[in-house]
Design a protein around this motif. Structure first.
Motif, PDB file in Angstrom:
ATOM      1  N   ALA A 160      40.130  50.104  39.293  1.00  5.14           N
ATOM      2  CA  ALA A 160      39.507  49.689  38.040  1.00  5.14           C
ATOM      3  C   ALA A 160      39.305  48.178  38.028  1.00  5.14           C
ATOM      4  N   ALA A 161      40.317  47.434  38.523  1.00  2.00           N
ATOM      5  CA  ALA A 161      40.207  45.978  38.576  1.00  2.00           C
ATOM      6  C   ALA A 161      39.116  45.537  39.538  1.00  2.00           C
ATOM      7  N   LEU A 162      38.906  46.295  40.607  1.00  2.31           N
ATOM      8  CA  LEU A 162      37.887  45.954  41.596  1.00  2.31           C
ATOM      9  C   LEU A 162      36.484  46.291  41.120  1.00  2.31           C
ATOM     10  N   ILE A 163      36.329  47.473  40.527  1.00  2.00           N
ATOM     11  CA  ILE A 163      34.982  47.999  40.299  1.00  2.00           C
ATOM     12  C   ILE A 163      34.389  47.597  38.954  1.00  2.00           C
ATOM     13  N   ALA A 164      35.190  47.481  37.924  1.00  2.00           N
ATOM     14  CA  ALA A 164      34.633  47.097  36.618  1.00  2.00           C
ATOM     15  C   ALA A 164      33.898  45.759  36.712  1.00  2.00           C
ATOM     16  N   VAL A 214      33.710  33.861  48.342  1.00  2.00           N
ATOM     17  CA  VAL A 214      34.514  34.193  47.161  1.00  2.00           C
ATOM     18  C   VAL A 214      35.469  35.351  47.468  1.00  2.00           C
ATOM     19  N   PHE A 215      34.960  36.360  48.164  1.00  2.00           N
ATOM     20  CA  PHE A 215      35.792  37.520  48.516  1.00  2.00           C
ATOM     21  C   PHE A 215      36.945  37.101  49.419  1.00  2.00           C
ATOM     22  N   ALA A 216      36.670  36.264  50.420  1.00  2.00           N
ATOM     23  CA  ALA A 216      37.703  35.834  51.362  1.00  2.00           C
ATOM     24  C   ALA A 216      38.817  35.081  50.649  1.00  2.00           C
ATOM     25  N   VAL A 217      38.459  34.188  49.735  1.00  2.00           N
ATOM     26  CA  VAL A 217      39.467  33.427  48.993  1.00  2.00           C
ATOM     27  C   VAL A 217      40.318  34.350  48.127  1.00  2.00           C
ATOM     28  N   ALA A 218      39.679  35.313  47.468  1.00  2.00           N
ATOM     29  CA  ALA A 218      40.415  36.255  46.624  1.00  2.00           C
ATOM     30  C   ALA A 218      41.372  37.104  47.461  1.00  2.00           C
ATOM     31  N   ALA A 219      40.903  37.580  48.618  1.00  2.00           N
ATOM     32  CA  ALA A 219      41.758  38.398  49.484  1.00  2.00           C
ATOM     33  C   ALA A 219      42.951  37.593  49.992  1.00  2.00           C
ATOM     34  N   LEU A 220      42.716  36.360  50.394  1.00  5.98           N
ATOM     35  CA  LEU A 220      43.789  35.528  50.918  1.00  5.98           C
ATOM     36  C   LEU A 220      44.885  35.307  49.879  1.00  5.98           C
ATOM     37  N   SER A 221      44.487  35.152  48.618  1.00  7.91           N
ATOM     38  CA  SER A 221      45.480  34.899  47.561  1.00  7.91           C
ATOM     39  C   SER A 221      46.418  36.086  47.355  1.00  7.91           C
ATOM     40  N   LEU A 222      45.992  37.284  47.761  1.00  8.98           N
ATOM     41  CA  LEU A 222      46.828  38.469  47.583  1.00  8.98           C
ATOM     42  C   LEU A 222      48.040  38.479  48.507  1.00  8.98           C
ATOM     43  N   PHE A 223      48.108  37.538  49.443  1.00  3.26           N
ATOM     44  CA  PHE A 223      49.314  37.437  50.268  1.00  3.26           C
ATOM     45  C   PHE A 223      50.531  37.093  49.422  1.00  3.26           C
ATOM     46  N   PHE A 275      55.765  37.753  48.236  1.00  2.00           N
ATOM     47  CA  PHE A 275      56.857  37.007  47.611  1.00  2.00           C
ATOM     48  C   PHE A 275      57.082  37.396  46.153  1.00  2.00           C
ATOM     49  N   ALA A 276      56.014  37.829  45.471  1.00  2.37           N
ATOM     50  CA  ALA A 276      56.142  38.143  44.046  1.00  2.37           C
ATOM     51  C   ALA A 276      55.234  39.308  43.679  1.00  2.37           C
ATOM     52  N   PRO A 277      55.645  40.534  44.046  1.00  2.00           N
ATOM     53  CA  PRO A 277      54.834  41.697  43.665  1.00  2.00           C
ATOM     54  C   PRO A 277      54.748  41.814  42.149  1.00  2.00           C
ATOM     55  N   GLY A 278      53.548  42.124  41.652  1.00  2.00           N
ATOM     56  CA  GLY A 278      53.418  42.256  40.213  1.00  2.00           C
ATOM     57  C   GLY A 278      51.986  42.459  39.772  1.00  2.00           C
ATOM     58  N   ALA A 279      51.814  42.583  38.464  1.00  2.00           N
ATOM     59  CA  ALA A 279      50.506  42.882  37.892  1.00  2.00           C
ATOM     60  C   ALA A 279      49.519  41.733  38.052  1.00  2.00           C
ATOM     61  N   TRP A 280      50.002  40.539  38.397  1.00  2.00           N
ATOM     62  CA  TRP A 280      49.085  39.409  38.585  1.00  2.00           C
ATOM     63  C   TRP A 280      48.039  39.705  39.658  1.00  2.00           C
ATOM     64  N   ALA A 281      48.370  40.627  40.576  1.00  5.62           N
ATOM     65  CA  ALA A 281      47.455  40.929  41.687  1.00  5.62           C
ATOM     66  C   ALA A 281      46.122  41.476  41.208  1.00  5.62           C
ATOM     67  N   TYR A 282      46.095  42.056  40.017  1.00  2.00           N
ATOM     68  CA  TYR A 282      44.835  42.628  39.532  1.00  2.00           C
ATOM     69  C   TYR A 282      43.782  41.555  39.283  1.00  2.00           C
ATOM     70  N   ALA A 283      44.194  40.310  39.011  1.00  2.00           N
ATOM     71  CA  ALA A 283      43.224  39.227  38.763  1.00  2.00           C
ATOM     72  C   ALA A 283      42.440  38.878  40.024  1.00  2.00           C
ATOM     73  N   PRO A 284      43.104  38.555  41.166  1.00  2.00           N
ATOM     74  CA  PRO A 284      42.301  38.290  42.368  1.00  2.00           C
ATOM     75  C   PRO A 284      41.533  39.515  42.849  1.00  2.00           C
ATOM     76  N   VAL A 285      42.058  40.718  42.598  1.00  2.00           N
ATOM     77  CA  VAL A 285      41.306  41.919  42.950  1.00  2.00           C
ATOM     78  C   VAL A 285      40.009  41.974  42.143  1.00  2.00           C
ATOM     79  N   ALA A 286      40.065  41.561  40.869  1.00  2.00           N
ATOM     80  CA  ALA A 286      38.859  41.540  40.039  1.00  2.00           C
ATOM     81  C   ALA A 286      37.843  40.525  40.567  1.00  2.00           C
ATOM     82  N   VAL A 287      38.333  39.361  41.005  1.00  4.92           N
ATOM     83  CA  VAL A 287      37.433  38.357  41.599  1.00  4.92           C
ATOM     84  C   VAL A 287      36.798  38.916  42.869  1.00  4.92           C
TER      85      VAL A 287
END
Length: 500
Positions: free
Chosen positions: A313-317, A345-354, A358-370
């Protein structure tokens, strides 16, 4: 007629002929076909590896081999299907026959892929999936290859192709959301995973077939328009005799082997095609790797199997909303520059998901949306550039090869997506991932969890950077295509001029 008439009209001969706008119903019916193509590209890539390793108990490396073998079959048959599609069009005036065969058979084979009897065990279960998925891939190729060839025949216009493919990607993003979130949700409707996977396979297969059947209705229109345009074109101005181009367009007397060789010849002959396909293949590998890893991220990093639906949903919306915007930007900057920008833009967003390491959490949905915003451009723009490449080749070498180009293109995309799943399976095997069946409870080693994060972040980002290096060699521009749409005007690239 006055002798002054030609002089009065002279200023207009230097302006490219503007292609007529495609009617909205044609765009709509063509776009609906992406329900089938998007669904097939999404759901198996998302759940099939996981189905093999965590439902049938197949070892991760073996699961990768099963999926790769099916994709290798795709690579073998796609150029042949392209040649058959060109032959159908020359003999019957339409590419529709193969599209119909694929659309009418895919739902049965897709359902069978997820109908493996658990009693077979891991070895025979893997064989069942391999055979069923091979048949599914064959049906898909029969539809997909001629489907991709149609835009070059529906309109000769640079911007009209962007418009056509932009709306295709709008539907494509909806299909990814529908299958990416809806497929796993269907699987969980029953308490029994075996029944859940079967339900998912049957429903998804029927929806795939429905979207494909709608798209077959534009195939004959594409053929009639293309033939009309070619009858008015002055092929001799580009050094191609009318007799020679006609012979090639019909493909008379050529064997399948000769057509297959011609598919390889497109790569040797067309530099724009080589560079565009190289970039797209690397990006398919990157997105295929992320797609195959999403279920593992949801289960072992975010600790929720349902999180895969939120990831989609975060990716496709955002992608759904962004697709028309990328089309508008391309109208100003050109497709190739806009494609490169979306990729960065995609490469930067993917890289940030690393950071999930260190900190798994819901914040990951933001770079996935980008990444979703960028993904819309990464899909629509190369698809809109492919018809330009085909037209550029036709002006030099004559018509009749759209199916051959689309066959090689589909094979390249398939290689990328297949290698994505293969790369993930290798990473899982190296890092010690523990496979299981439905009735087992396992704990993954830290190295396996780290491998899942890397496959979802750093590895895709590196692949996107490599794709940008390939894209830097692409030379076709708007002037090359719009000039070619008017036979009276030579293409800048026809005379060796390459505009940056």
């Amino acid at each position: 007629m006055s002798n002054d008439a030609p002089d009065a009209a002279a200023p207009e001969t230097n302006a490219p002929a503007r292609a007529p706008r495609l009617p909205p119903p044609v765009i709509t019916r063509y776009a609906i076909g992406s329900i089938g193509t998007g669904g097939f590209a999404t759901l198996p890539g998302l759940v099939l590896t996981y189905y093999l390793t965590d439902s049938l108990g197949v070892a991760a490396l073996v699961a990768g081999i099963v999926i790769t073998a099916a994709k290798i079959w795709d690579v073998i048959i796609d150029p042949i299907v392209g040649a058959l599609s060109d032959r159908d069009r020359s003999r019957h005036g339409t590419r529709r026959r193969l599209m119909l065969i694929g659309a009418c058979t895919i739902w049965v084979f897709f359902a069978l892929t997820f109908a493996t009897p658990p009693a077979l065990g891991p070895v025979f279960g893997a064989i069942w999936v391999l055979v069923a998925f091979l048949l599914t891939a064959t049906s898909f190729s029969l539809f997909q290859v001629p489907y991709i060839a149609l835009p070059a025949e529906l309109t000769p216009g640079y911007d009209e192709r962007t418009r056509l493919l932009t709306w295709r990607v709008v539907v494509l993003t909806l299909a990814i959301l529908l299958f990416g979130a809806g497929g796993p949700a269907l699987r969980r409707l029953t308490s029994d995973p075996v029944t859940g996977y079967l339900l998912m396979g049957v429903v998804a297969g029927i929806v795939l077939a429905g979207g494909m059947l709608v798209a077959t209705t534009v195939a004959k229109l594409a053929a009639s328009r293309s033939l009309s345009e070619r009858s008015e074109s002055k092929w001799d101005t580009n050094g191609v005799s009318s007799r020679g181009s006609a012979a090639r367009s019909t493909g008379a007397g050529l064997s399948i082997r000769a057509h297959y060789a011609e598919g390889i010849g497109t790569l040797r002959r067309s530099a724009p095609f080589r560079t565009l396909l190289s970039a797209y293949l690397l990006q398919a590998l990157a997105t295929g790797l992320m797609l195959a890893g999403a279920q593992y991220v949801a289960t072992w990093v975010l600790h929720s199997e349902a999180a895969v639906e939120l990831l989609f949903a975060a990716l496709i919306a955002p992608a759904f909303l962004a697709a028309p915007g990328w089309g508008a930007i391309a109208g100003r900057l050109g497709k190739e520059r806009t494609f490169a920008f979306a990729s960065v833009v995609f490469a930067v967003a993917a890289l940030s998901l690393f950071g999930l390491q260190f900190a798994p959490g819901a914040w990951a949905y933001a770079p996935v949306a980008v990444a979703g915003i960028a993904y819309a451009g990464m899909q629509s723009l190369p698809m809109a550039m492919l018809p330009d490449v085909i037209s550029h080749d036709e002006r030099t070498n004559g018509p009749g090869r759209a199916g051959t180009f689309s066959g090689v293109w589909t094979a390249g995309e398939t290689i990328g997506m297949a290698l994505g799943a293969t790369a993930l399976s290798i990473i899982l095997a190296i890092t010690g991932y523990v496979s299981s069946t439905n009735d087992m409870t396992v704990t993954q080693p830290d190295a396996a969890v780290s491998g899942i994060v890397v496959s979802f972040s750093i590895a895709p980002a590196v692949l996107i950077v490599l794709s940008l290096i390939a894209l830097g060699r692409y030379r076709l521009r708007r002037g090359d295509i719009d000039a070619g749409a008017d036979p009276a005007r030579p293409s800048p690239n026809a005379t060796g001029s390459h505009r940056r």
